[in-house]
Design an enzyme around this catalytic site. Structure first.
Site, PDB file in Angstrom:
ATOM      1  N   GLU A   1      38.228  30.146  47.267  1.00  0.00           N
ATOM      2  CA  GLU A   1      39.204  31.018  46.611  1.00  0.00           C
ATOM      3  C   GLU A   1      40.041  30.295  45.565  1.00  0.00           C
ATOM      4  O   GLU A   1      40.371  30.866  44.515  1.00  0.00           O
ATOM      5  CB  GLU A   1      40.127  31.665  47.660  1.00  0.00           C
ATOM      6  CG  GLU A   1      39.520  32.852  48.396  1.00  0.00           C
ATOM      7  CD  GLU A   1      38.749  32.450  49.639  1.00  0.00           C
ATOM      8  OE1 GLU A   1      38.483  33.324  50.473  1.00  0.00           O
ATOM      9  OE2 GLU A   1      38.387  31.254  49.769  1.00  0.00           O
TER      10      GLU A   1
ATOM     11  N   GLU B   1      35.264  34.030  56.285  1.00  0.00           N
ATOM     12  CA  GLU B   1      36.336  34.565  57.136  1.00  0.00           C
ATOM     13  C   GLU B   1      35.822  35.654  58.070  1.00  0.00           C
ATOM     14  O   GLU B   1      36.311  35.806  59.199  1.00  0.00           O
ATOM     15  CB  GLU B   1      37.476  35.046  56.246  1.00  0.00           C
ATOM     16  CG  GLU B   1      38.165  33.863  55.548  1.00  0.00           C
ATOM     17  CD  GLU B   1      39.085  34.260  54.416  1.00  0.00           C
ATOM     18  OE1 GLU B   1      40.181  33.682  54.325  1.00  0.00           O
ATOM     19  OE2 GLU B   1      38.723  35.153  53.619  1.00  0.00           O
TER      20      GLU B   1
END
Length: 256
Positions: free
Chosen positions: A130, A110
């Site tokens: 995640e 990210e």
């Protein structure tokens, strides 16, 4: 490198290099690192002598994401108005290049996709795993990644948590350049030098149009673009660029 400095900053020839410096933790982001990155981004945008920035990681890896050990103690590596790592929700106005060795995972990916350009080692790996930890890629993996690569590819990455390699990343348009392992920073500096040679006002406003135009309608896009870029055409740099071309010399940019 010292763990006492979670972020190292160097400025040379108009290029800022920001190094995520928690090598023993795979450069996982904690609050101190987020604060250090945020301070660097403020300096980048406020200092006219800095034209481009590169963000990279220490010890042959980019970033393994959020520091989970800090997370379970209640520490969050986000800053108000800036988001994860101190900038993913508020990227700088000037160009930012990611130089990726090793792994760019979870929050590390990210961070990478919050950059404008990406140079990666040929052995680099990418992913938003995640879900494998019961978490969600909420720092851009779910909202920014599908705008940068085919949505079905982003969906698979988000739902499986599996990694992709540098070749796949290039095939789907996630990265700009692949270089031999160990030379990502060198490759990023070469790209940065090319940008530094260009008119700084033109570069900054060109980035702004591309960054903001994604949701402009066909009816409004020309007016919105012209509102941003018209100052380029009346700038001192525009005259200097044309004059330097005619005189067959390098321009002397003023950024105005």
């Amino acid at each position: 490198m010292s763990e006492e400095q979670p972020v190292l900053v160097d400025v040379t020839d108009g290029v800022m290099t920001i190094t995520l410096n928690r090598g023993k933790a795979k450069n996982a982001v904690n609050k101190a690192m987020a604060e250090g990155v945020a301070a660097a981004m403020d300096e980048l945008d406020s200092n006219d002598d800095i034209r481009v920035a590169i963000i990279t990681g220490a010890d042959n890896t980019f970033c393994a994401g959020m520091d989970l050990k800090a997370f379970v103690t209640g520490e969050m590596p986000m800053l108000p108005g800036r988001g994860f790592a101190g900038f993913v929700e508020a990227p700088p106005k000037k160009p930012l290049i990611a130089a990726v060795e090793g792994f760019a995972l979870a929050g590390g990916l990210e961070v990478m996709i919050a950059c404008d350009l990406v140079v990666v080692a040929d052995n680099a790996k990418f992913g938003i795993p995640e879900v494998k930890r019961g978490l969600a890629a909420a720092a851009g993996g779910l909202v920014r990644l599908p705008k940068q690569i085919p949505p079905r590819v982003a969906m698979e990455m988000a739902l499986t948590g599996d990694f992709i390699d540098a070749t796949k990343a290039a095939d789907v348009g996630l990265v700009n350049r692949i270089v031999p392992a160990g030379s990502a920073l060198e490759g990023a500096k070469e790209l940065a030098a090319t940008i530094v040679a260009n008119g700084p006002l033109a570069v900054r406003l060109s980035k702004q149009v591309i960054a903001e135009s994604g949701d402009w309608t066909a009816a409004e896009m020309w007016d919105k673009q012209n509102e941003i870029v018209m100052p380029v055409f009346t700038s001192e740099d525009a005259i200097e660029g044309a004059t330097a071309f005619a005189e067959k010399r390098a321009p002397n940019w003023k950024g105005k």
